[in-house]
Write a protein that holds these residues in place. Structure first.
Motif, short mmCIF file in Angstrom:
data_model
loop_
_atom_site.label_atom_id
_atom_site.label_comp_id
_atom_site.label_asym_id
_atom_site.label_seq_id
_atom_site.Cartn_x
_atom_site.Cartn_y
_atom_site.Cartn_z
N ASP A 84 -7.56 115.98 -45.58
CA ASP A 84 -7.98 114.83 -44.77
C ASP A 84 -6.81 113.92 -44.42
N ASP A 85 -5.88 113.75 -45.37
CA ASP A 85 -4.71 112.91 -45.11
C ASP A 85 -3.84 113.52 -44.02
N ALA A 86 -3.70 114.85 -44.05
CA ALA A 86 -2.88 115.53 -43.04
C ALA A 86 -3.49 115.37 -41.65
N ILE A 87 -4.81 115.51 -41.56
CA ILE A 87 -5.48 115.35 -40.26
C ILE A 87 -5.31 113.92 -39.75
N ALA A 88 -5.52 112.94 -40.64
CA ALA A 88 -5.40 111.54 -40.23
C ALA A 88 -3.98 111.23 -39.78
N TRP A 89 -2.99 111.76 -40.50
CA TRP A 89 -1.58 111.51 -40.14
C TRP A 89 -1.28 112.13 -38.77
N ALA A 90 -1.72 113.35 -38.56
CA ALA A 90 -1.44 114.04 -37.30
C ALA A 90 -2.09 113.35 -36.11
N LEU A 91 -3.25 112.75 -36.31
CA LEU A 91 -3.94 112.06 -35.22
C LEU A 91 -3.22 110.78 -34.81
N LYS A 92 -2.60 110.10 -35.75
CA LYS A 92 -2.05 108.77 -35.49
C LYS A 92 -0.60 108.80 -35.02
N HIS A 93 0.13 109.87 -35.31
CA HIS A 93 1.58 109.84 -35.11
C HIS A 93 2.00 110.51 -33.80
N ARG A 94 3.19 110.10 -33.37
CA ARG A 94 3.78 110.66 -32.16
C ARG A 94 5.28 110.81 -32.38
N ALA A 95 5.83 111.89 -31.87
CA ALA A 95 7.27 112.12 -31.94
C ALA A 95 7.91 111.63 -30.66
N THR A 96 8.92 110.77 -30.78
CA THR A 96 9.63 110.25 -29.62
C THR A 96 11.13 110.42 -29.84
N VAL A 97 11.91 110.08 -28.82
CA VAL A 97 13.36 110.16 -28.90
C VAL A 97 13.92 108.75 -28.90
N ASN A 98 14.75 108.43 -29.89
CA ASN A 98 15.33 107.10 -30.00
C ASN A 98 16.27 106.83 -28.83
N SER A 99 16.18 105.63 -28.26
CA SER A 99 16.95 105.31 -27.05
C SER A 99 18.44 105.16 -27.31
N ALA A 100 18.85 104.98 -28.59
CA ALA A 100 20.27 104.82 -28.90
C ALA A 100 20.89 106.11 -29.44
N THR A 101 20.19 106.78 -30.34
CA THR A 101 20.76 107.98 -30.98
C THR A 101 20.32 109.27 -30.30
N TYR A 102 19.24 109.21 -29.52
CA TYR A 102 18.66 110.38 -28.87
C TYR A 102 18.17 111.42 -29.88
N GLY A 103 17.88 110.95 -31.08
CA GLY A 103 17.29 111.81 -32.09
C GLY A 103 15.81 111.58 -32.20
N ILE A 104 15.13 112.47 -32.91
CA ILE A 104 13.67 112.39 -33.04
C ILE A 104 13.27 111.25 -33.96
N GLU A 105 12.23 110.54 -33.56
CA GLU A 105 11.60 109.53 -34.39
C GLU A 105 10.11 109.84 -34.50
N LEU A 106 9.54 109.48 -35.62
CA LEU A 106 8.09 109.62 -35.81
C LEU A 106 7.48 108.23 -35.82
N ARG A 107 6.52 108.01 -34.93
CA ARG A 107 5.90 106.70 -34.77
C ARG A 107 4.44 106.75 -35.21
N ASP A 108 4.02 105.79 -36.01
CA ASP A 108 2.61 105.61 -36.31
C ASP A 108 2.04 104.70 -35.23
N ASP A 109 1.60 105.28 -34.14
CA ASP A 109 1.18 104.50 -32.98
C ASP A 109 0.02 103.57 -33.29
N VAL A 110 -0.94 104.05 -34.03
CA VAL A 110 -2.13 103.24 -34.32
C VAL A 110 -1.74 102.01 -35.13
N ALA A 111 -0.96 102.22 -36.19
CA ALA A 111 -0.57 101.09 -37.04
C ALA A 111 0.33 100.11 -36.29
N LEU A 112 1.23 100.63 -35.45
CA LEU A 112 2.12 99.76 -34.70
C LEU A 112 1.34 98.92 -33.69
N GLU A 113 0.33 99.52 -33.05
CA GLU A 113 -0.48 98.76 -32.11
C GLU A 113 -1.25 97.65 -32.82
#
Length: 713
Positions: A84-113
């Motif tokens: 259940d934790d894995a499903i909840a994590w996968a639903l809330k997160h998004r992978a983006t590219v950092n604007s300074a390093t151009y590396g991958i970041e993982l964002r908790d979109d729901v919590a950040l909103e």
């Protein structure tokens, strides 16, 4: 062929899984070995923030989370969690590219909103400024802070608010904000956390084509490791607590993988900042630059003791799996190298005197025989810290020598008396066919001086702060002055043997090539804060004419505060400590993940017996590799140097034990040396406490050590 990346969170969660579940994870991802990843059944979810994030069944109750793009053949292993934790994590997160390093970041979109929506409720108090008011929007954006997060950042009033966002902010962005909060200015944060990745992204952008996920993973090397193949994945999963060494923060990577240094280079930093890891990666980098026909052992990776050298050798095997490449790097402690050089010259084995009590007794006997009023301890210190340290070979040179750092002035007559004692001492050793370790190092340096050919192409030194000038002269002579000749890693806050040096006077200039690491990857913030509190008010030199600082030193982990426990007597303290360790084991901590530090081996044996009675296996560390045998690791504070444990207990931090009276020069004899000895004892306690990763317990019986007042006042 599939490209595999592994996120460090995946590794840490894997390490905490039960053994049967770990085995199943092995089996699931074994399919990558045969490139049958299509059969892994990576499942999409409905209404998720990022359709590239999939889940995979591990067991009935556990799932893995994988970033798998629609096109391309790259996969990033992100998490292993209950279903259940894995499903909840996968639903809330998004992978983006950092604007300074151009590396991958993982964002908790729901919590950040949700956090951004609550900005008015966490606004700074009326009349107060936000904690980042001194940093412009332009600088924050340059450092990779997303524009949509700026309102949230602007309303953070103190570190507690920032800490509350630790788990939901993208890691790179939290790292930037934590650096600013620790007192670094934007330019320092740029150099520490951004510059190396930004430069690499710029260099690689022209060559990139096809799979963009692979490129982004390659630019995220502080948090993601790209694996050369499935065999490497399996090897990492078999030793998860060691494999954190694969991950380098940008500040570490720019030091370890700089193409070349024009001369000696140095990396410093507090405990747990990864200095040893950097030295290991630097050794691997230099080995890869050598020509194919380079003979074995062209690079020396060295340190202070045999136990630390054994640990370096084990880590090197993890980092450099290619045996042929690893053969280019010789790992040995400094004294072993010196012994080998002198033994080869003389053609016979050397008899080394290691019993410090015997040495002290010999000095005392000489002082009495010559009718001197100096003590044996004073004569021994004068010999080591002035005569051997400056390579003084005649009474005339000794009369002119600087005695900076020695608190007792000596007239010319008294210097002549000291020289007579030194001549008597060295004569007795020669007649007995005996050497001290420092004599062997001094002799090795003299043998190397006239040679045109030096034994090594590169020399890397770990725990550099503990070496004596005689050892440094030998190290300098082992390699010809040239680019990348010497690479040093150390922290003078952890100096426990009292060897003060000036690198510049020894021909080791690191001016312009010295780098400081500030992020602790081992110890929780609570343990770090408590431990650094021990050093409040102490000035520590940097081995190069300056003062070392812990400014900006910080941890990215949180945990419980250290526990302190006083007892009326030794038996009560041992019983309480053994009971606590047994509770840790019952709670799921492996015995080998627990360390117990003591000042004296005898107490360690008594604690081991108490643990055995409770059914907890224990090993009192002695000779050989520190990891030998199963059970709780018990050792002296000196023996714990270079080791680390999830849970750590320090016993008998009592008045009369820490500091140990026998380790202190009498203040009336040499007040300056007394202060140095006190600092050495304090550093020893600091080192022992910072071996802990997650939990620290400090105990005493009778009265507590006066040092403990520092961390609680």
């Amino acid at each position: 062929m599939a490209t595999l990346g592994i996120h460090k969170d995946f590794l840490m969660e894997f390490a905490r899984l039960e053994k049967p579940v770990q085995k199943r994870v092995h089996e699931v991802f074994e399919k990558f070995r045969e490139h049958r990843h299509a059969g892994l059944h990576l499942e999409k979810l409905e209404n998720q923030r990022d359709p590239r994030i999939r889940t995979i069944r591990i067991t009935k109750f556990m799932r893995g989370v994988v970033l798998a793009p629609e096109t391309g053949d790259s996969f990033l292993l992100l998490k292993v969690m209950p279903h259940d934790d894995a499903i909840a994590w996968a639903l809330k997160h998004r992978a983006t590219v950092n604007s300074a390093t151009y590396g991958i970041e993982l964002r908790d979109d729901v919590a950040l909103e949700q956090a951004t929506a609550s900005v008015p409720r966490i606004a700074p108090a009326t009349g107060s400024e936000g904690m980042f008011a001194h940093v412009s929007d332009k600088d924050l954006t340059r450092l990779g802070i997303d524009g949509d997060l700026l309102p949230l950042v602007r309303h953070l009033s103190d570190e507690k608010h920032l800490d509350a966002l630790h788990k939901i902010l993208p890691e790179q962005q939290y790292d930037v904000l934590a650096g600013l909060a620790a007192g670094l200015d934007p330019e320092e944060v740029w150099r520490e956390s951004i510059a190396a990745q930004a430069e690499e992204a710029l260099r690689s952008s022209h060559a990139e084509s096809g799979d963009q996920l692979t490129a982004a993973m390659a630019r995220s090397q502080g948090r993601i490791a790209l694996l050369s193949g499935p065999d490497e994945l399996m090897d990492i999963l078999s030793r998860p607590f060691d494999a954190w060494r694969v991950f380098l923060h940008p500040s570490q990577r720019r030091v370890a993988y700089r193409p070349s240094y024009k001369g000696p280079a140095r990396v410093t930093g507090g405990p747990g900042t990864g200095k040893t890891v950097v030295a290991l990666h630097r050794a691997a980098h230099l080995a890869r630059q050598l020509p194919a026909d380079t003979p074995a052992g062209a690079i020396l990776l060295t340190t202070f003791t045999r136990d630390l050298a054994a640990d370096l050798r084990r880590c090197l095997e993890l980092l450099v799996p290619e045996e042929e490449l690893r053969a280019r790097i010789r790992v040995a402690n400094v004294d072993a190298i010196a012994n080998e050089l002198v033994r080869e010259d003389r053609g016979t084995p050397l008899s080394i005197v290691t019993d410090q009590k015997a040495i002290a007794a010999r000095w005392s006997g000489i002082a009495q025989r010559l009718g001197l009023d100096q003590t044996g301890t004073f004569l021994d210190q004068e010999w080591r810290q002035v005569i051997l340290a400056q390579d003084i070979r005649s009474p005339e040179a000794y009369l002119k020598a600087s005695r900076a750092g020695r608190g007792t002035a000596l007239s010319p007559l008294r210097r002549a008396q000291v020289w007579r004692a030194v001549e008597a001492f060295t004569k007795e050793l020669r007649q007995a066919g005996e050497w001290t370790f420092l004599q062997v190092c001094a002799e090795a340096a003299r043998l190397l001086e006239p040679r045109l050919e030096r034994p090594f192409r590169h020399v890397l030194v770990d725990e550099a702060q503990d070496l004596h000038p005689a050892q440094w002269r030998m190290l300098r002579a082992l390699v010809a002055p040239s680019p990348d000749d010497l690479f040093l890693a150390g922290d003078t806050h952890q100096r426990i043997y009292g060897n003060r040096v000036s690198l510049r006077t020894l021909g080791v200039s690191v001016t312009g090539r010295s780098h400081r690491l500030r992020i602790n990857y081992r110890t929780t913030r609570e343990i770090l804060s408590w431990s650094t509190g021990l050093l409040n008010g102490e000035q520590v030199d940097d081995m190069d004419g300056g003062v070392e600082s812990l400014a900006g030193y910080r941890s990215v982990f949180r945990g419980p505060f250290p526990e302190t426990h006083g007892a009326t007597g030794k038996a009560e303290e041992i019983a309480a400590l053994a009971s606590q360790v047994a509770q840790w084991v019952e709670g799921g901590v492996e015995p080998e993940e627990i360390g117990v530090a003591v000042r004296f081996v005898r107490l360690g044996r008594e604690i081991a017996q108490a643990l055995e009675l409770l059914g907890v296996p224990a090993v009192v560390l002695g000779g050989g590799p520190a990891g030998f045998g199963a059970g709780v690791r018990i050792g002296t504070m000196h023996r714990m140097k270079g080791l680390e444990f999830r849970y750590m207990a320090i016993a008998d931090v009592s008045e009369g034990t820490v500091p140990m009276p026998a380790a202190l020069t009498a203040p009336e004899l040499d007040p300056q040396q007394y202060q140095e000895d006190m600092l050495g004892e304090l550093s020893l306690l600091f080192v022992a406490c910072t071996r802990a990763r997650e939990a620290l317990r400090v105990s005493w019986h009778g009265k507590p050590s006066p040092f403990l007042v520092r961390s609680t006042s």
